[in-house]
Design a protein around this motif. Structure first.
Motif, PDB file in Angstrom:
ATOM      1  N   GLU A 141      -3.671  -4.048  -6.264  1.00 26.29           N
ATOM      2  CA  GLU A 141      -4.836  -3.486  -5.596  1.00 26.29           C
ATOM      3  C   GLU A 141      -5.065  -4.200  -4.268  1.00 26.29           C
ATOM      4  O   GLU A 141      -5.644  -5.276  -4.227  1.00 26.29           O
ATOM      5  CB  GLU A 141      -6.086  -3.626  -6.472  1.00 26.29           C
ATOM      6  CG  GLU A 141      -7.302  -2.976  -5.848  1.00 26.29           C
ATOM      7  CD  GLU A 141      -8.520  -3.007  -6.759  1.00 26.29           C
ATOM      8  OE1 GLU A 141      -9.512  -2.364  -6.406  1.00 26.29           O
ATOM      9  OE2 GLU A 141      -8.468  -3.675  -7.801  1.00 26.29           O
ATOM     10  N   HIS A 168      -5.946   5.852  -4.842  1.00 23.71           N
ATOM     11  CA  HIS A 168      -4.784   5.000  -4.603  1.00 23.71           C
ATOM     12  C   HIS A 168      -3.512   5.828  -4.550  1.00 23.71           C
ATOM     13  O   HIS A 168      -2.597   5.554  -3.769  1.00 23.71           O
ATOM     14  CB  HIS A 168      -4.683   3.956  -5.726  1.00 23.71           C
ATOM     15  CG  HIS A 168      -3.469   3.092  -5.656  1.00 23.71           C
ATOM     16  ND1 HIS A 168      -3.351   2.045  -4.774  1.00 23.71           N
ATOM     17  CD2 HIS A 168      -2.304   3.112  -6.367  1.00 23.71           C
ATOM     18  CE1 HIS A 168      -2.174   1.443  -4.943  1.00 23.71           C
ATOM     19  NE2 HIS A 168      -1.532   2.080  -5.893  1.00 23.71           N
ATOM     20  N   THR A 196      -5.881   5.080  -9.750  1.00 25.73           N
ATOM     21  CA  THR A 196      -6.319   3.838  -9.133  1.00 25.73           C
ATOM     22  C   THR A 196      -5.681   2.681  -9.897  1.00 25.73           C
ATOM     23  O   THR A 196      -5.399   2.818 -11.092  1.00 25.73           O
ATOM     24  CB  THR A 196      -7.859   3.708  -9.177  1.00 25.73           C
ATOM     25  OG1 THR A 196      -8.249   2.401  -8.735  1.00 25.73           O
ATOM     26  CG2 THR A 196      -8.388   3.903 -10.583  1.00 25.73           C
ATOM     27  N   SER A 206     -11.387  -3.938  -3.314  1.00 23.36           N
ATOM     28  CA  SER A 206     -11.562  -2.880  -2.323  1.00 23.36           C
ATOM     29  C   SER A 206     -13.024  -2.675  -1.947  1.00 23.36           C
ATOM     30  O   SER A 206     -13.386  -1.660  -1.357  1.00 23.36           O
ATOM     31  CB  SER A 206     -10.966  -1.562  -2.831  1.00 23.36           C
ATOM     32  OG  SER A 206     -11.592  -1.161  -4.039  1.00 23.36           O
ATOM     33  N   VAL A 209       0.828  -1.210   0.000  1.00 19.83           N
ATOM     34  CA  VAL A 209       0.000   0.000   0.000  1.00 19.83           C
ATOM     35  C   VAL A 209       0.857   1.253   0.000  1.00 19.83           C
ATOM     36  O   VAL A 209       0.618   2.204  -0.750  1.00 19.83           O
ATOM     37  CB  VAL A 209      -0.947  -0.001   1.223  1.00 19.83           C
ATOM     38  CG1 VAL A 209      -1.641   1.351   1.363  1.00 19.83           C
ATOM     39  CG2 VAL A 209      -1.985  -1.098   1.089  1.00 19.83           C
ATOM     40  N   LYS A 257       0.005   8.767   0.084  1.00 19.52           N
ATOM     41  CA  LYS A 257      -0.463   8.608  -1.301  1.00 19.52           C
ATOM     42  C   LYS A 257       0.282   9.519  -2.286  1.00 19.52           C
ATOM     43  O   LYS A 257       0.165   9.343  -3.496  1.00 19.52           O
ATOM     44  CB  LYS A 257      -1.966   8.911  -1.375  1.00 19.52           C
ATOM     45  CG  LYS A 257      -2.838   8.063  -0.457  1.00 19.52           C
ATOM     46  CD  LYS A 257      -2.834   6.612  -0.859  1.00 19.52           C
ATOM     47  CE  LYS A 257      -3.721   5.780   0.043  1.00 19.52           C
ATOM     48  NZ  LYS A 257      -5.142   6.066  -0.130  1.00 19.52           N
ATOM     49  N   LYS A 275      -6.168  -2.545   3.864  1.00 23.90           N
ATOM     50  CA  LYS A 275      -5.983  -1.097   3.917  1.00 23.90           C
ATOM     51  C   LYS A 275      -6.596  -0.479   5.167  1.00 23.90           C
ATOM     52  O   LYS A 275      -6.134   0.574   5.627  1.00 23.90           O
ATOM     53  CB  LYS A 275      -6.589  -0.450   2.664  1.00 23.90           C
ATOM     54  CG  LYS A 275      -5.846  -0.775   1.383  1.00 23.90           C
ATOM     55  CD  LYS A 275      -6.330   0.056   0.219  1.00 23.90           C
ATOM     56  CE  LYS A 275      -7.718  -0.347  -0.211  1.00 23.90           C
ATOM     57  NZ  LYS A 275      -8.167   0.366  -1.422  1.00 23.90           N
ATOM     58  N   GLY A 316      -1.082   4.851  -9.771  1.00 20.35           N
ATOM     59  CA  GLY A 316      -1.772   3.629 -10.146  1.00 20.35           C
ATOM     60  C   GLY A 316      -1.890   3.504 -11.658  1.00 20.35           C
ATOM     61  O   GLY A 316      -1.488   4.387 -12.413  1.00 20.35           O
ATOM     62  N   GLY A 320     -13.375   2.961  -0.408  1.00 18.37           N
ATOM     63  CA  GLY A 320     -12.058   3.147   0.192  1.00 18.37           C
ATOM     64  C   GLY A 320     -12.151   3.251   1.701  1.00 18.37           C
ATOM     65  O   GLY A 320     -13.224   3.516   2.260  1.00 18.37           O
TER      66      GLY A 320
END
Length: 262
Positions: free
Chosen positions: A66, A176, A186, A151, A16, A213, A72, A218, A102
């Motif tokens: 993912e 993401h 993402t 997710s 992550v 982030k 997460k 992504g 999310g």
């Protein structure tokens, strides 16, 4: 917690965030530093992470990875809670709100339970469940439908079709990654289509993303930074990143993260 379970949590943390510190993993897993270092060594021996001074890093930067919702949900808890409080403070009673899938938007949903008379549109199964189980009579919840992702997002043509023609006051969008060149991204191609439909339905786009982030990219772009009306992130964001983001989004809001208890 079994060794295999600990190692899976460590691996998800690294995937992550691109890396994880031993000290953070000790807190996350509630085990000794020696145990964490031994688990990292095991994962490194299997070629799943790279050992570095003070922790572990990802062995590659695969943009299509993912992580699942549960993995997460254990990360950056204090940051997400602080971000959620700032984000929910934007909403007034009677507003209409869209929430993407999310774990940060889930935290926003928890904070919105304190705001009266809301209509909430979401493609997140956990968010819809949380709000529905609150049993509030002044809360209307609209779940888009669609095909679930790792997710727990509902995506695809059904979700996009449900969003087409809707108009909400606020969208709280989890991402993401965010990058000055790639924008908001993402790892899921189909989810990006649904997220773009959410953006199109909103009068105000609020991105909620913790500081880890930044500079994560992504596979698929959702929107440019210039399309963001408000970006809510945490106080761990470096000063250079703050300046960069402040120059590109409508408004940058920094949520102060309280120090962990002694």
């Amino acid at each position: 917690m079994l060794a295999r379970q600990r190692q899976e949590r460590i691996l998800e943390a690294v995937r992550v965030h691109g890396g994880a510190r031993v000290s953070d993993l000790v807190t996350l897993l509630n085990v000794s530093e020696m145990t964490v270092r031994r688990d990292i060594a095991t994962l490194a021996g299997r070629g799943l992470v790279a050992r570095v001074h003070g922790g572990a890093t990802a062995v590659d930067g695969r943009s299509a990875d993912e992580p699942g919702f549960l993995a997460k949900s254990a990360m950056a808890l204090r940051e997400k809670a602080a971000i959620a409080q700032v984000a929910a403070g934007l909403v007034e009673p009677g507003d209409s709100v869209a929430l993407s899938a999310g774990t940060t938007t889930y935290a926003v949903a928890e904070a919105l339970l304190g705001v009266a008379d809301l209509t909430v549109v979401t493609n997140s199964l956990p968010v819809a469940r949380l709000l529905h189980e609150s049993a509030r009579r002044d809360l209307t919840v609209v779940l888009t439908g669609g095909v679930p992702t790792p997710s727990d997002a509902l995506v695809g043509p059904v979700a996009v079709g449900a969003l087409r023609g809707l108009h909400v006051d606020w969208l709280f969008l989890g991402v993401h990654g965010m990058d000055e060149h790639a924008g908001l991204t993402t790892p899921n191609l189909v989810e990006s289509d649904t997220d773009r439909a959410l953006v199109a339905a909103a009068r105000q786009v609020v991105v909620v993303a913790d500081s880890s982030k930044w500079r994560i990219v992504g596979l698929s772009s959702i929107a440019t930074l210039s399309e963001v009306d408000v970006l809510v992130t945490d106080s761990g964001l470096p000063e250079t990143a703050r300046r960069e983001l402040a120059s590109r989004v409508g408004r940058l809001a920094i949520a102060e993260v309280p120090a962990p208890p002694a």
